[in-house]
Motif scaffolding. Structure first.
Motif, PDB file in Angstrom:
ATOM      1  N   ARG A 140       6.130  -1.524  17.724  1.00 22.27           N
ATOM      2  CA  ARG A 140       4.692  -1.499  17.848  1.00 22.27           C
ATOM      3  C   ARG A 140       4.062  -0.321  17.302  1.00 22.27           C
ATOM      4  N   SER A 141       2.965  -0.168  16.583  1.00 23.72           N
ATOM      5  CA  SER A 141       2.405   0.923  15.803  1.00 23.72           C
ATOM      6  C   SER A 141       1.822   1.754  17.150  1.00 23.72           C
TER       7      SER A 141
ATOM      8  N   ILE B 222      -0.528  -2.354  17.218  1.00 24.46           N
ATOM      9  CA  ILE B 222      -0.329  -3.575  16.122  1.00 24.46           C
ATOM     10  C   ILE B 222       1.215  -3.943  16.085  1.00 24.46           C
TER      11      ILE B 222
END
Length: 99
Positions: free
Chosen positions: A18-19, A23
């Motif tokens: 997960r960024s 995202i």
């Protein structure tokens, strides 16, 4: 395990990431730069000096040999292919990360 070989189990969380913006990045997404992976050491050979069973190691997933034992997939590598070792056995005064 023979010589300086290390048997590792890939971390389950190494798949999708997960960024910082939230995202989800799938494990199959192409990376522009080379990305190293973390794994847990399951067994080591008698000549392995810096790695012990239970440690977490950082390695290049491109240079790996996979083996299946009792239905589980593991990676076999030489100790020299390990980039870093994260170990709980290191004292409180240090980071516990060997580079």
């Amino acid at each position: 395990m023979l010589h300086d070989r290390v048997l590792v189990e890939i971390d389950a969380e190494a798949g999708e990431r997960r960024s910082s913006g939230g995202i989800v990045i799938p494990a199959t997404a192409a990376m522009g730069a080379k990305r190293l992976s973390w794994a847990r050491v399951v067994a080591v050979g008698p000549q392995a000096r810096a790695v012990e069973a239970g440690d977490r190691v950082l390695f290049d997933p491109e240079d790996r040999a996979e083996v299946e034992v009792h239905g589980e997939t593991y990676v076999v590598m030489r100790e020299r292919d390990v980039h870093a070792v994260a170990a709980d056995r290191v004292g409180d005064e240090s980071t516990g990360l060997y580079l």
